[in-house]
Motif scaffolding. Structure first.
Motif, short mmCIF file in Angstrom:
data_model
loop_
_atom_site.label_atom_id
_atom_site.label_comp_id
_atom_site.label_asym_id
_atom_site.label_seq_id
_atom_site.Cartn_x
_atom_site.Cartn_y
_atom_site.Cartn_z
N ASP A 134 0.83 -1.21 0.00
CA ASP A 134 0.00 0.00 0.00
C ASP A 134 0.86 1.26 0.00
N THR A 135 1.92 1.26 0.79
CA THR A 135 2.81 2.43 0.85
C THR A 135 3.55 2.61 -0.47
N VAL A 136 4.11 1.53 -1.02
CA VAL A 136 4.85 1.63 -2.28
C VAL A 136 3.92 2.05 -3.40
N GLN A 137 2.73 1.46 -3.46
CA GLN A 137 1.80 1.74 -4.56
C GLN A 137 1.37 3.21 -4.57
N SER A 138 1.32 3.85 -3.42
CA SER A 138 0.88 5.25 -3.35
C SER A 138 1.81 6.18 -4.10
N TYR A 139 3.02 5.71 -4.42
CA TYR A 139 3.98 6.54 -5.15
C TYR A 139 4.20 6.04 -6.58
N CYS A 140 3.40 5.08 -7.02
CA CYS A 140 3.58 4.46 -8.34
C CYS A 140 2.72 5.13 -9.39
N ALA A 141 3.09 4.93 -10.65
CA ALA A 141 2.28 5.30 -11.80
C ALA A 141 1.85 4.01 -12.50
N GLU A 142 0.57 3.90 -12.80
CA GLU A 142 0.05 2.67 -13.39
C GLU A 142 0.27 2.65 -14.89
N VAL A 143 0.61 1.47 -15.40
CA VAL A 143 0.75 1.25 -16.84
C VAL A 143 -0.26 0.17 -17.24
N VAL A 144 -1.19 0.52 -18.11
CA VAL A 144 -2.26 -0.40 -18.48
C VAL A 144 -2.12 -0.93 -19.89
N GLY A 145 -1.11 -0.48 -20.62
CA GLY A 145 -0.97 -0.94 -22.00
C GLY A 145 0.31 -0.43 -22.63
N ARG A 146 0.34 -0.53 -23.94
CA ARG A 146 1.56 -0.20 -24.68
C ARG A 146 1.19 0.41 -26.03
N LYS A 147 1.93 1.43 -26.42
CA LYS A 147 1.79 1.98 -27.76
C LYS A 147 3.14 1.89 -28.43
N ASP A 148 3.17 1.22 -29.57
CA ASP A 148 4.44 0.87 -30.20
C ASP A 148 4.45 1.33 -31.66
N TRP A 149 5.59 1.87 -32.05
CA TRP A 149 5.81 2.25 -33.45
C TRP A 149 6.85 1.31 -34.05
N ALA A 150 6.53 0.68 -35.16
CA ALA A 150 7.49 -0.17 -35.86
C ALA A 150 8.57 0.71 -36.48
N PRO A 151 9.74 0.16 -36.78
CA PRO A 151 10.81 0.96 -37.40
C PRO A 151 10.32 1.64 -38.67
N GLY A 152 10.55 2.95 -38.75
CA GLY A 152 10.18 3.71 -39.93
C GLY A 152 8.75 4.18 -39.94
N ALA A 153 7.95 3.84 -38.92
CA ALA A 153 6.55 4.25 -38.89
C ALA A 153 6.43 5.73 -38.61
N GLY A 154 5.39 6.37 -39.16
CA GLY A 154 5.15 7.78 -38.93
C GLY A 154 4.55 8.04 -37.56
N PRO A 155 4.49 9.31 -37.15
CA PRO A 155 3.97 9.65 -35.82
C PRO A 155 2.55 9.16 -35.57
#
Length: 568
Positions: A134-155
Motif C-alpha cells: 500500500d505504501t509503495v503503490q501510493s507513489y507508483c504510476a500505473e501502466v495499463v498498456g503499450r503503444k508501439d511504433w514499428a521501425p520507420g513508422a510515422g507519428p
C-alpha cells in the motif's frame, strides 16, 4: 583472505544525485595509515560475539543479532520481513546516504534523474504479503498498456494495446523512491527493531564483519548475515573465497548496450498510463518511455544505443542527436527542448548490468545467506530484477516458517532459490545474444511458440517472455520450454517424414527408374527445407528488438505485454 568491497549497485544507482566523496575502500591497515597521516585516531570497537557453533538459532525467536548488508529495496524488505516476525536487533548497513523522502515532489519531479522500476505480479505479490504494498503503490504510476511504433513508422502509425486480461497492472516507480517508501515502512512500523547505518563501508572475513564510518571502525560477529548488496556482492565474494560450493558465474557481455535517459512532458491528448516504444531500422537505437508522473503525463524515456555509437559518448553532438530523433523518434522529438537535448548529449551513457548468478549454494550453515541481485543479475529488459529479488525475500520468509532452526531454513532457501537464480540468468541471457546465436536462442523459439501455441494452446505454452511474467518458477518455465522444443521438433520431423513418404510413393507411381525417384525425393526435401527457412528468416531483421519479434509473430496481447522493457 579478506574481501573488501563497497556496498551498493552501480547500475541501480545510475541516476542518484552526486554524493560527497567517500573514504576509498581499502584494507584495515591502509585505513589506519590514512587516518594516522592526517592526525586522526581510528577507534575500533568489538561487539558481542554470536552463540557458539552447533547451537543454531531458532527461527521463531530469531538470531541474537542480524546484519543486512545492503540498504536497497531487497535489503529493506528483508528487514521488514524479519521485524514482522518479531525479530529484534536487526541492523541494516549501506555505504550510500539515507534514502530521500518518497513524498518530496521537488526531488522526484526530475523524471530523468532516477532509474524506473516496473513492478509486476511477482513484485506486487511479495510486497503485499509483507505489508508494504500500500505504501509503495501510493507513489507508483500505473501502466495499463503499450503503444508501439514499428521501425520507420510515422507519428500517427503507432499501435496501441490496452491489456484487460491480466491479474494486475504494472506499477512504475523510481527505484530510489521505492527504496524511500520501504525505508518509511521500516521506520514507522518497526523502528524499535531495526537500526540503520548509512554511509558505512563493510568488510567481511570469515564470520567477522568490520564496519567503517569515518574514523570509527567496528568489528562484530552477527548471528546471521544477509548479503543483499546487489552487484557489489561483498558477502558473496567473501563466501566464494572460503567455500567451493559458492561460485559467482560471470558471462561476457557479447551484446553490449548503453543508455541515456530522456525526460518527456507529453501534451494534452497523449495518454499518461501506457508504455511508449519505438526503434530504428538496423538496430542502432531502441527507445522506451515509462510514466514517472501519470497525472501530468511526465515520462522518462530510455535511449538504448550501442557502446561505440557516437551519440552514446559524453559531450556528443546535440545537432546529431536532434537529427537522429527527427529521423527515428519523430513522434517524441518535438517534446524535447534544446536545454534537455543539450543535457542528454553532454552526459555520459550508463551501462547495463551484465549476466551473473551465484550457485550452487547461496548460504553458509546458519550464519550467511544471499538474495536479490547479489545472486542473480540480468539486463533489465523484462522487469525481472526487482520483482525476483522481492520474491527471494518472501521465499526466505516461507522457509523460516517451515523450519524450526536457522540452519535448516537457510539450507531449504538455498535449495529453492539457487536453481531459480541460475535459470533466470540463463533464460535472460538467451534473449540477448547477437547475430545468428540470437536468432537461434531467441527469435526462432518465439516464432515456433507463436505458431504451435496458436494451433495447440492446450499442448504448447506461450512464448518464454509471456511465461516469465507469470507466477510460475523460472526453473519450471525453462523445463516447459525444453519440453515444447522436443515436441515441436518431433512434430516437424514427423511432418517431414510423412511428406517424404508421400513424395516417395508418388515417385514410384509416376517415375520408372530409381535415379529419377531419388532426384524427385531430394528436390522435394530441398523445397520443403527452403520453405521453412524462408518462413523463419522472413521474421529476421538485423538488430531487431523483442517487440519486433512479438509483433511479427502476431502474438496474443498477453505474449506481447512486455511493457517492462528496459525496467528492472
Amino acid at each position: 583472505m579478506r574481501v573488501t568491497v563497497a556496498l551498493g549497485c552501480a547500475a541501480s544507482h545510475a541516476f542518484r544525485p552526486p554524493l560527497p566523496r567517500k573514504l576509498p575502500t581499502t584494507t584495515r591497515t591502509a585505513i589506519d595509515d590514512l587516518y594516522t597521516s592526517k592526525g586522526v585516531t581510528t577507534t575500533t570497537t568489538r561487539a558481542a560475539v554470536a552463540p557458539p557453533p552447533g547451537k543454531s538459532w531458532r527461527t521463531k525467536e530469531g538470531p541474537q543479532s542480524t546484519l543486512i548488508a545492503g540498504g536497497g529495496p531487497a535489503g529493506l524488505l528483508t528487514a521488514i520481513a524479519f521485524a514482522k516476525r518479531g525479530w529484534t536487533n536487526i541492523r541494516v548497513v549501506d555505504r550510500l546516504r539515507e534514502p530521500y523522502d518518497p513524498g518530496d515532489e521537488l526531488i522526484w519531479s526530475d523524471a530523468a534523474r532516477f532509474y524506473l522500476v516496473g513492478l509486476g505480479l511477482r513484485g506486487q505479490t511479495a510486497l503485499t504479503e509483507l505489508g508494504a504494498w500500500d505504501t509503495v503503490q501510493s507513489y507508483c504510476a500505473e501502466v495499463v498498456g503499450r503503444k508501439d511504433w514499428a521501425p520507420g513508422a510515422g507519428p500517427d502509425e503507432g499501435v496501441e494495446r490496452i491489456f484487460t486480461d491480466r491479474p494486475v497492472s504494472t506499477q512504475v516507480i523510481a527505484r530510489d523512491r521505492m527504496q524511500g517508501a520501504l525505508y518509511k515502512v521500516a521506520k514507522e512500523k518497526y523502528g524499535s527493531q531495526i537500526n540503520f547505518d548509512w554511509e558505512t563501508e563493510v568488510d567481511v572475513e570469515d564470520d567477522d564483519v568490520t564496519l567503517t564510518k569515518g574514523a570509527t571502525e567496528e568489528v562484530l560477529r552477527p548471528s546471521l548475515i544477509v548479503g543483499a548488496d546487489g552487484t557489489a556482492r561483498t558477502v558473496a565474494m567473501a563466501l566464494e573465497e572460503n567455500d567451493r560450493r559458492v561460485r559467482i558465474k560471470r558471462y561476457d557481455d557479447d551484446n553490449c548496450r548503453v543508455f541515456k535517459t530522456v525526460p518527456l512532458d507529453l501534451p494534452e491528448g497523449w495518454r499518461g498510463d501506457v508504455n511508449y516504444s519505438t526503434r530504428s531500422k538496423g538496430g542502432r537505437m531502441n527507445f522506451d518511455a515509462l510514466p514517472s508522473d501519470a497525472e501530468n503525463r511526465r515520462y522518462c524515456g530510455v535511449l538504448l544505443l550501442r557502446e561505440g555509437d557516437a551519440l552514446a559518448q559524453e559531450d556528443s553532438s546535440p545537432d546529431e542527436l536532434r537529427a537522429l530523433m527527427k529521423e527515428c523518434l519523430p513522434q517524441f522529438e518535438p517534446f524535447v527542448n534544446d536545454e534537455n537535448l543539450n543535457n542528454i548529449a553532454k552526459k555520459p551513457a550508463s551501462r547495463l548490468p551484465g549476466f551473473r548468478y551465484v550457485g550452487p549454494r547461496i548460504h553458509k550453515a546458519d550464519r550467511v545467506v544471499l538474495l536479490g541481485d547479489a545472486i542473480h543479475t540480468v539486463k533489465p529488459y523484462f522487469g525481472l530484477g526487482a520483482n525476483s529479488a522481492f520474491e527471494d525475500v518472501t521465499s526466505l520468509d516461507k522457509c523460516l516458517d517451515e523450519h524450526d532452526n536457522g540452519a535448516d531454513a537457510l539450507k531449504a532457501f538455498s535449495r529453492a532459490r539457487a536453481p531459480e537464480a541460475k535459470a533466470l540468468v540463463q533464460i535472460s541471457r538467451g534473449f540477448d545474444r547477437p547475430g545468428f546465436r540470437g536468432f537461434v536462442s531467441f527469435i526462432l523459439p518465439i516464432i515456433l511458440d507463436s505458431i504451435f501455441h496458436a494451433k495447440f494452446p492446450k499442448v504448447f505454452g506461450p512464448n518464454t517472455i509471456a511465461s516469465l511474467q507469470r507466477r510460475d518458477t523460472f526453473v519450471r518455465v525453462r523445463w516447459n520450454k525444453r519440453r515444447d522444443r522436443l515436441l515441436q521438433v518431433a512434430v516437424l520431423g514427423s511432418g517431414l517424414y510423412l511428406a517424404a513418404s508421400s513424395v516417395r510413393l508418388l515417385a514410384r507411381l509416376a517415375l520408372s527408374t530409381p535415379a529419377a525417384r531419388r532426384t524427385s525425393l531430394i528436390g522435394a526435401a530441398a523445397v520443403a527445407v527452403a520453405g521453412l527457412a524462408a518462413k523463419a528468416l522472413s521474421f529476421f531483421e538485423r538488430g531487431m528488438a523483442p517487440a519486433d519479434v512479438l509483433t511479427k509473430t502476431n502474438s496474443s496481447p498477453v505474449a506481447n505485454s512486455n511493457e517492462d522493457f528496459v525496467t528492472n
